[in-house]
Design an enzyme around this catalytic site. Structure first.
Site, mmCIF file in Angstrom:
data_model
loop_
_atom_site.group_PDB
_atom_site.id
_atom_site.type_symbol
_atom_site.label_atom_id
_atom_site.label_comp_id
_atom_site.label_asym_id
_atom_site.label_seq_id
_atom_site.Cartn_x
_atom_site.Cartn_y
_atom_site.Cartn_z
ATOM 1 N N ASP A 37 -2.041 -1.006 -10.980
ATOM 2 C CA ASP A 37 -2.149 -2.444 -11.235
ATOM 3 C C ASP A 37 -3.381 -2.732 -12.078
ATOM 4 O O ASP A 37 -4.210 -1.848 -12.309
ATOM 5 C CB ASP A 37 -2.175 -3.239 -9.908
ATOM 6 N N ASP A 89 -3.199 -8.112 3.988
ATOM 7 C CA ASP A 89 -1.975 -8.906 4.125
ATOM 8 C C ASP A 89 -0.714 -8.054 3.929
ATOM 9 O O ASP A 89 0.378 -8.593 3.796
ATOM 10 C CB ASP A 89 -1.981 -10.095 3.148
ATOM 11 N N GLU A 111 2.169 -9.030 -3.373
ATOM 12 C CA GLU A 111 1.749 -9.848 -2.245
ATOM 13 C C GLU A 111 2.963 -10.193 -1.370
ATOM 14 O O GLU A 111 4.113 -9.967 -1.778
ATOM 15 C CB GLU A 111 1.063 -11.123 -2.768
ATOM 16 N N HIS A 138 -0.067 -5.959 1.376
ATOM 17 C CA HIS A 138 0.391 -5.677 0.011
ATOM 18 C C HIS A 138 0.239 -4.202 -0.352
ATOM 19 O O HIS A 138 -0.608 -3.499 0.193
ATOM 20 C CB HIS A 138 -0.307 -6.584 -1.021
HETATM 21 C C1 F6R Z 1 -5.538 -1.343 -5.817
HETATM 22 C C2 F6R Z 1 -4.375 -1.793 -5.077
HETATM 23 C C3 F6R Z 1 -4.497 -2.511 -3.792
HETATM 24 C C4 F6R Z 1 -5.515 -1.889 -2.841
HETATM 25 C C5 F6R Z 1 -5.628 -2.713 -1.565
HETATM 26 C C6 F6R Z 1 -6.646 -2.143 -0.626
HETATM 27 O O1 F6R Z 1 -5.149 -0.645 -6.991
HETATM 28 O O2 F6R Z 1 -3.309 -1.596 -5.540
HETATM 29 O O3 F6R Z 1 -3.246 -2.539 -3.170
HETATM 30 O O4 F6R Z 1 -5.122 -0.577 -2.551
HETATM 31 O O5 F6R Z 1 -5.971 -4.026 -1.900
HETATM 32 O O6 F6R Z 1 -7.921 -2.227 -1.198
HETATM 33 P P1 F6R Z 1 -9.165 -1.506 -0.516
HETATM 34 O O7 F6R Z 1 -8.885 -0.052 -0.575
HETATM 35 O O8 F6R Z 1 -10.346 -1.868 -1.368
HETATM 36 O O9 F6R Z 1 -9.241 -2.028 0.866
#
Ligand code: F6R
Length: 260
Positions: free
Chosen positions: A67, A136, A143, A138
């Protein structure tokens, strides 16, 4: 879905790095899908240690992004392109030309999203996609209520995700509202999905994704649809699982040759 519970994030990082190393021994030009954020850092550190020790040759490996923020200036240190270059591509010594990612500044975002899906397919598809999970539920930046069949597209971050990611920016208002993310359908095209969740803050989302019903309300529950999905949790992230004893017993008795 295989669920593996390990004591801590460092152990998880080693385990996933071993899995990636085994893949690269078998398929040296494997396409590795990488996530950003805090969770996967122990994986990248463990991989870099293997490269430094000459225990892993990644020169032919290819890397692709999951992403990207929309609208951050090119070269912004928190653009996911910059993060992947800094945390993965440079430490592993992978040529930048082997790195695929969507353009968050493209003048035509829908066309850039479609082009990214095509580029992934033309590259032969993702061999192993590393995923984190949002509080959440995702994956990528799909989302809650994202279509389970979605392809790469623009999404709007929830207030909770913007708040969770504010630690990477000078002020909470600097967190972009929009992102390009591989869709859930795009993610499910990868040959092996490896989701890592560490810390108590991920326990509820992980339990819903693993043991709850398949639902777009919990995008990570889409891993239940994948024939080769591995979820690795540290003890705190596993603390809300009903079947944790079963998962621990199963993994403890797994023949080592099987890998993940
Ligand atoms: C990042 C991504 C997100 C993160 C998620 C957890 O490329 O795709 O899905 O993996 O937001 O983020 P952290 O690891 O910082 O808690």
């Amino acid at each position: 879905m295989e669920v593996v519970i390990v004591p801590d994030a460092a152990t998880a990082g080693e385990l996933i790095a071993d899995t990636i190393a085994a893949l690269l021994r078998h398929t040296p030009d494997a396409l590795l899908g990488v996530a950003t954020g805090s969770t996967p850092l122990p994986v990248y550190q463990a991989l870099a240690a293997k490269v430094r020790a000459s225990a892993l040759d990644v020169f032919r490996a290819r890397i692709c992004q999951l992403d990207e923020y929309v609208g951050l200036p090119a070269g912004h240190p928190e653009s996911y392109r910059s993060v992947v270059l800094r945390e993965v591509v440079a430490p592993l010594g992978i040529p930048e030309s082997s790195f695929l990612g969507p353009d968050g500044n493209a003048p035509d975002i829908p066309a850039a999203c479609a082009a990214y899906d095509s580029a992934l397919a033309e590259a032969g598809g993702v061999d192993l996609q590393l995923l984190g999970i949002g509080t959440d539920g995702h994956i990528g930046f799909n989302e809650p209520c994202s279509s389970l069949a979605s392809r790469t597209r623009i999404k709007t971050l929830t207030p909770q995700t913007r708040q969770d990611n504010a630690r990477f920016f000078d002020t909470p208002d600097d967190v972009p509202h929009h992102v390009i993310t591989q869709g859930i359908g795009t993610i499910l095209d990868a040959r092996h999905l490896v989701l890592l969740a560490t810390g108590e803050s991920k326990a509820e989302a992980a339990a819903l994704a693993i043991e709850g019903p398949l639902s777009s309300l919990v995008p990570a529950s889409a891993l239940q649809l994948h024939p080769h999905a591995t979820v690795i949790l540290d003890d705190p992230a596993a603390s809300k699982l009903k079947l944790s004893d079963y998962f621990r017993t199963t993994y403890a008795s797994k023949p080592p040759w099987q890998g993940l």
